[in-house]
Design an enzyme around this catalytic site. Structure first.
Site, PDB file in Angstrom:
ATOM      1  N   HIS A  18       3.143  64.353 -16.083  1.00 37.20           N
ATOM      2  CA  HIS A  18       2.949  63.738 -14.636  1.00 37.20           C
ATOM      3  C   HIS A  18       4.090  63.997 -13.958  1.00 37.20           C
ATOM      4  CE1 HIS A  18       1.258  60.352 -12.106  1.00 37.20           C
ATOM      5  NE2 HIS A  18       2.587  60.713 -11.318  1.00 37.20           N
ATOM      6  N   HIS A 141      -4.297  56.923 -11.138  1.00 40.99           N
ATOM      7  CA  HIS A 141      -3.538  55.946 -10.837  1.00 40.99           C
ATOM      8  C   HIS A 141      -3.986  54.604 -10.723  1.00 40.99           C
ATOM      9  CE1 HIS A 141       0.300  54.921  -8.056  1.00 40.99           C
ATOM     10  NE2 HIS A 141      -0.638  53.780  -8.132  1.00 40.99           N
ATOM     11  N   HIS A 179       1.535  56.598 -15.849  1.00 41.66           N
ATOM     12  CA  HIS A 179       2.534  55.486 -15.595  1.00 41.66           C
ATOM     13  C   HIS A 179       2.159  54.152 -15.648  1.00 41.66           C
ATOM     14  CE1 HIS A 179       0.536  55.597 -11.662  1.00 41.66           C
ATOM     15  NE2 HIS A 179       1.078  56.703 -11.385  1.00 41.66           N
ATOM     16  N   LEU A 224       6.312  53.320  -7.468  1.00 38.39           N
ATOM     17  CA  LEU A 224       4.812  52.822  -7.418  1.00 38.39           C
ATOM     18  C   LEU A 224       4.237  53.500  -8.675  1.00 38.39           C
ATOM     19  CD1 LEU A 224       3.860  52.372  -3.719  1.00 38.39           C
ATOM     20  CD2 LEU A 224       4.037  50.616  -5.318  1.00 38.39           C
ATOM     21  N   ASP A 252       6.620  61.156 -14.038  1.00 37.60           N
ATOM     22  CA  ASP A 252       6.418  60.610 -12.498  1.00 37.60           C
ATOM     23  C   ASP A 252       7.661  60.920 -11.671  1.00 37.60           C
ATOM     24  OD1 ASP A 252       5.019  59.609 -10.674  1.00 37.60           O
ATOM     25  OD2 ASP A 252       5.395  57.713 -11.024  1.00 37.60           O
TER      26      ASP A 252
END
Length: 350
Positions: A18, A141, A179, A224, A252
């Site tokens: 990611h 997500h 994540h 986030l 991420d």
């Protein structure tokens, strides 16, 4: 079993499942940072405009390759941005032609450049059914965007409201919860015997919400999904170091220029590409599980994506604290590198 004292470990070259590389001047500056240590990366498609077609993914892949250092063997694995207008035939073609490895689902408004994401999940059902048929993973997500839901609860609510119904209606769809930030998500993955995995970021293994808010606001820790309570961070560490093949690294890493971070409505994202392996070695050593670092960073993700593991290796050595640059300069302005808040004694050997 705790690790014996080690000052050197060699593992297969890791992959990043990611990653945000941005575009333009930012891409040129940050791509070499991931290419230095990683073999491959799942590249996020939330550009402006988003990467929604095979042609756009192919063009973006070419721009990434052009930004890499000469001789780099880093492989960008492209994704398509799922919208309510996505054509299942386009997804099939992109996958069969080797252009797109996965499709990314953003609930509309969940994070940076997600305004084109999904509001009505029934409208994307034909795409999800096609993906299940061809074995193409969906990267999720996992947060609801209902303003009535507290931001710290949005991942747990997403599991109940969105993910469980999707998996019930499309049980053969292979899904990566990206994540993850909560014990709720860790437990849900562990309770799922097939077709579900999760990525865990470097920074969520290290920071909790106190790091963002206690003693003053620290915008360079704002991301986030936002970091949660300490008990959730501990659950993430336990999952990462466990060796469980359903958990693997997705950094991420998300660069924003300092002016974009340090404003009244600052951007969400933490740039961890330069020092991720050093940070991970510290986390795994502290847990007594350096022997599981290779699985988390180099083996589990490749196996879930049905790709061969990298043949080459990297070696990490322990010694005096490593001095990483506090910032890197880009054509869009300086970007702050993640500071874990403790010395990093592990470095990747040149």
């Amino acid at each position: 079993m705790k690790d014996a004292h080690l000052d050197r470990i060699t593992i297969r070259r890791p992959d990043d499942w990611h990653l945000h590389l941005r575009d333009g001047a930012m891409l040129k500056a940050v791509a070499p940072e991931s290419a230095r240590h990683f073999g491959r990366a799942i590249v996020m498609p939330n550009l402006v405009p988003p990467v929604v077609t095979a042609a756009q993914a192919e063009a973006y892949r070419d721009r990434i390759r052009a930004a890499l250092p000469e001789g780099s063997r880093f492989t960008p694995l492209m994704t398509l941005y799922l919208t309510e207008e996505t054509d299942p035939a386009e997804v099939r073609r992109a996958h069969q032609q080797g252009i797109a490895t996965a499709v990314k689902l953003y609930p509309a408004g969940a994070t940076t450049n997600s305004a084109s994401g999904v509001r009505d999940f029934d409208r994307v059902r034909p795409v999800l059914e096609t993906m299940a048929e061809i074995g193409m993973p969906l990267c999720v997500h996992g947060e609801v965007t209902d303003p009535a839901i507290d931001i710290f609860d949005r991942e747990a609510v997403f599991i109940e409201r969105v993910l469980k119904p999707i998996r019930k209606k499309t049980p053969d769809l292979r899904i990566v919860m990206e994540h993850v930030t909560t014990a709720d998500a860790v437990d849900y993955v562990r309770d799922s015997p097939k077709n579900l995995a999760a990525t865990i970021t470097t920074h969520h293994l290290i920071i909790n919400r106190n790091h963002i808010l206690a003693g003053g606001i620290r915008p360079h820790f704002y991301c986030l999904p936002v970091a949660k309570r300490e008990r959730h961070r501990v659950a993430l560490v336990q999952a990462a170091v466990s060796g469980d093949p359903r958990f693997f690294l997705g950094t991420d890493s998300a660069p924003h220029s300092d002016p974009a971070k340090l404003q009244p409505c600052g951007c969400a994202g933490i740039f961890t590409a330069p020092n991720t392996l050093s940070c991970l070695a510290e986390v795994f050593e502290a847990a007594g599980r350096l022997n599981h670092l290779e699985a988390f960073a180099a083996l589990n993700g490749a196996r879930f994506y049905r790709l061969p593991v990298n043949e080459d290796t990297v070696t990490l050595v322990k010694g005096a604290p490593v001095a990483y640059p506090a910032k890197i300069e880009t054509g869009d302005g300086p970007v702050t590198v993640f500071d874990p808040g403790f010395p990093l004694h592990w470095r990747v050997e040149d």
